[in-house]
Design a protein around this motif. Structure first.
Motif, PDB file in Angstrom:
ATOM      1  N   SER A   1     -10.014   2.252   5.999  1.00  0.00           N
ATOM      2  CA  SER A   1      -9.181   1.141   6.475  1.00  0.00           C
ATOM      3  C   SER A   1      -9.317   0.941   7.982  1.00  0.00           C
TER       4      SER A   1
ATOM      5  N   ILE B   1      -2.647  -1.374   5.834  1.00  0.00           N
ATOM      6  CA  ILE B   1      -3.144  -0.589   4.705  1.00  0.00           C
ATOM      7  C   ILE B   1      -3.277   0.877   5.101  1.00  0.00           C
TER       8      ILE B   1
ATOM      9  N   THR C   1      -3.941  -6.467   8.672  1.00  0.00           N
ATOM     10  CA  THR C   1      -3.859  -6.138   7.254  1.00  0.00           C
ATOM     11  C   THR C   1      -4.340  -4.721   6.993  1.00  0.00           C
ATOM     12  N   PHE C   2      -5.488  -4.385   7.573  1.00  0.00           N
ATOM     13  CA  PHE C   2      -6.057  -3.077   7.249  1.00  0.00           C
ATOM     14  C   PHE C   2      -5.421  -1.944   8.045  1.00  0.00           C
TER      15      PHE C   2
ATOM     16  N   GLU D   1      -7.115  -9.750   9.699  1.00  0.00           N
ATOM     17  CA  GLU D   1      -7.800  -8.680   8.965  1.00  0.00           C
ATOM     18  C   GLU D   1      -7.478  -7.323   9.579  1.00  0.00           C
TER      19      GLU D   1
ATOM     20  N   ILE E   1     -12.472  -0.987   8.775  1.00  0.00           N
ATOM     21  CA  ILE E   1     -12.375  -2.436   8.574  1.00  0.00           C
ATOM     22  C   ILE E   1     -11.618  -3.089   9.726  1.00  0.00           C
TER      23      ILE E   1
ATOM     24  N   ASN F   1       0.800  -1.217   0.000  1.00  0.00           N
ATOM     25  CA  ASN F   1       0.000   0.000   0.000  1.00  0.00           C
ATOM     26  C   ASN F   1       0.838   1.274   0.000  1.00  0.00           C
TER      27      ASN F   1
ATOM     28  N   GLY G   1     -16.395   0.433   6.129  1.00  0.00           N
ATOM     29  CA  GLY G   1     -15.301  -0.478   6.460  1.00  0.00           C
ATOM     30  C   GLY G   1     -15.620  -1.378   7.637  1.00  0.00           C
TER      31      GLY G   1
END
Length: 626
Positions: free
Chosen positions: A274, A158, A154-155, A151, A277, A29, A346
């Protein structure tokens, strides 16, 4: 065993992998957002149509390798130890990042897009490992928490990568050079972290690799479609990526030409999306009670639609000039509605996708899991290609970016309804989750006593019409209930019972044929290794006292000897769904969010599981409160 999902971060079986995948997402990203900002503000003509087409083309190029090479990467993930494969993939990332430095130096759009394709290839190789490795390191009850952390990580990566990439590339004169230093340094750090991932055996070392992507893709889909629920969960995940890719790809243009923001506003909007999420993923375990709760999926779908439509109505102007900095943008209260919508899209997306990934890991045969994840990645890529194609077609027909967001929100509800129609279990679990979490506060004890694998029978006292729903809502495994055929036909609840494959039963005097069919069905479920629950009293208590257990449980165990798990519900007597003071559900509910207890004892071996013995165990568990 960890007490909460955050305890996993302290354990060597999870934390190095968590760090490695988060660093990979961060690097992706930093590069992608730096590239998009470069396209939007420096390397393109600056017109909304040109920027939109270039960014949507970039999105397609990044996910194209998923479509082309996922079947092969799924085989590699099964054949070779995943921890070794991760190390080699991280070495590949270092090489790609060095090439990216050349691309930034040349400022060549075709070369930078080629690097984006190579990054997609690296992510393609990592994808089947990312979700296939978790069941090798985590227990089943840790899957939701583990997936939620992945998750979230990850976000958050991001989020940070988006901020870093956008801010660094905007630095006058030195932006591309600084981005190059960062992406190479993170790639090297990711490799060092990968070397700490614990070893795990290959799940199918005897597998012969089929290098033909067409035939292997077809075979991968055959693995994926063996289990209908798994396949439809994959479709749900793929739709999420269609939805998310469409929204994310429009954000730079939306921020610039609708909100009138500079690069920092694009970064701010992506940050809120992001972060949402990440938060949604984290609260998923709390809402699900540490089990795979697919009832959260319809809730997530509803929220995604609601707030994407509201995002359109919050601001649907077009042709604005990029004049506002992030601080200036935040001074207008109307813009906070846009940010709240982005974060809630998100958050509900997190509630939508985490249970689906956990469901696939729970219900898929382990030796095919990486290939099923590879098939999932192929479908994800296909849906994201459709996403970019749809956006480019709409833009060519002069559809504005806010209108694309509105169309995507409307499509989301249509697709969600279609999927839930095909698998009514999602809606059934949603209704159970709503009822249980609205009406009751449950003090749960001994849930881990229910075997995680293999057949067993659950026995419980019968106090109210909600008993089966409470048990279903608390248990991690699907439960097949045996219940009076009149309760089975209760309006509204009957949909839940039918979808849960409950077994209606009648007494020998009332309907001997239905009774025999019920016992046959119980035996069939137990022989298939499922969990069956019965209420041996035969009916709901009308006095609050337990009734003697009938001989049905003896007949079941004699026919199919399996362990029996005694359970007891306390605190439901006097509730709206009990028969205190007359028929159940005959008056207005007097209380909500009532405190109840659900207690579970150790399994009783089949040779000891008589009706009298089980009655005494349940009576003891229930205590003094009916």
């Amino acid at each position: 065993m960890s007490g909460s999902q955050f305890q996993l971060l302290k354990q060597k079986r999870f934390s190095p992998f968590f760090i490695t995948q988060a660093l990979g997402a961060f690097n992706d990203n930093v590069y992608k957002n730096a590239l998009f900002i470069l396209f939007a503000y420096q390397l393109s003509s600056g017109a909304a149509e040109d920027v939109g087409l270039l960014i949507n083309l970039s999105a397609i190029i990044f996910i194209l390798p998923f479509f082309l090479f996922s079947a092969t990467s799924g085989q590699l993930a099964e054949k070779y130890p995943k921890f070794l494969a991760i190390r080699r993939i991280k070495l590949l990332e270092i090489g790609i990042m060095l090439l990216a430095c050349v691309g930034f130096y040349l400022q060549s759009i075709p070369f930078l897009l080629l690097i984006l394709f190579l990054m997609g290839l690296q992510s393609t190789l990592f994808g089947p490992i990312k979700y296939g490795i978790l069941p090798q390191y985590l227990q089943e009850k840790e899957l939701v928490g583990g997936n939620a952390l992945i998750e979230m990580g990850t976000f958050l990566a991001i989020l940070i990568g988006t901020i870093v990439g956008g801010n660094l590339i905007a630095i006058d004169n030195f932006g591309p050079a600084i981005v190059c230093i960062v992406i190479v340094a993170i790639a090297i750090t990711g490799y060092l972290s990968a070397r700490r991932i614990p070893s795990a055996e290959a799940v199918a070392p005897q597998l012969t690799i089929n290098w033909n992507p067409v035939t292997e893709t077809w075979r991968t889909f055959s693995f994926m479609t063996k289990n209908r629920t798994v396949f439809l969960s994959v479709l749900g995940i793929s739709w999420f990526w269609f939805f998310g890719a469409t929204i994310l790809a429009q954000i730079p243009t939306y921020a610039k030409h609708t909100l009138g923001g500079e690069e920092s506003v694009t970064t701010l909007l992506l940050t809120f999306f992001s972060l949402g999420i990440g938060i949604g993923s984290l609260i998923c375990e709390r809402l699900s009670g540490r089990k795979v709760e697919i009832g959260l999926v319809p809730l997530g779908a509803f929220g995604m639609t609601l707030f994407s439509i509201d995002l359109f109505f919050a601001n649907h102007a077009t042709g604005a000039l990029p004049e506002l900095s992030a601080s200036e943008f935040l001074q207008h209260w109307s813009n906070w509605r846009v940010l709240i919508d982005a974060s809630l899209i998100g958050a509900f997306g997190g509630l939508f996708i985490v249970p689906l990934y956990a469901l696939i890991q729970q219900r898929c045969d382990r030796q095919y899991l990486s290939r099923v994840i590879a098939g999932n990645n192929i479908l994800n890529a296909f849906f994201m290609v459709l996403s970019g194609t749809m956006a480019m077609i709409l833009i060519s027909f002069n559809v504005t970016v806010p209108e694309i967001i509105l169309i995507t929100g409307v499509l989301n509800v249509i697709v969600a309804i279609y999927i839930f129609t095909l698998v009514p279990e999602f809606i059934m679990r949603f209704l159970v989750w709503i009822m249980v979490n609205t009406l009751y506060r449950i003090k749960l004890k001994g849930l881990d006593k229910i075997p995680e694998e293999g057949a067993c029978v659950l026995v419980c006292n019968h106090v109210s019409f909600m008993d089966a729903l409470i048990i279903a809502g608390c248990c991690r495994r699907p439960v097949r209930f045996v219940m009076d055929h009149r309760i089975f036909k209760t309006p509204i609840l009957s949909f839940i019972f039918r979808t849960a494959k409950a077994i209606p039963i009648a007494s020998a005097k009332e309907n001997p044929e239905l009774m025999n069919q019920a016992f046959d069905k119980v035996a069939e479920y137990l022989e298939e290794g499922e969990v069956v629950c019965i209420f041996p009293e035969g009916k709901i208590t009308s006095t609050g006292d337990m009734l003697p257990f009938r001989g049905g449980i003896d007949k079941i165990i004699q026919r199919t000897p399996v362990p029996v798990v005694p359970m007891a519900l306390s605190g439901l007597w006097g509730s709206f769904f009990s028969r205190k003071d007359g028929p159940a559900m005959g008056t207005i509910p007097r209380r909500f969010w009532s405190k109840i207890r659900f207690t579970i004892a150790e399994p009783v071996p089949a040779d000891k599981a008589t009706s009298n013995y089980l009655f005494n165990k349940v009576f003891e568990l229930r205590g003094q409160t009916p």
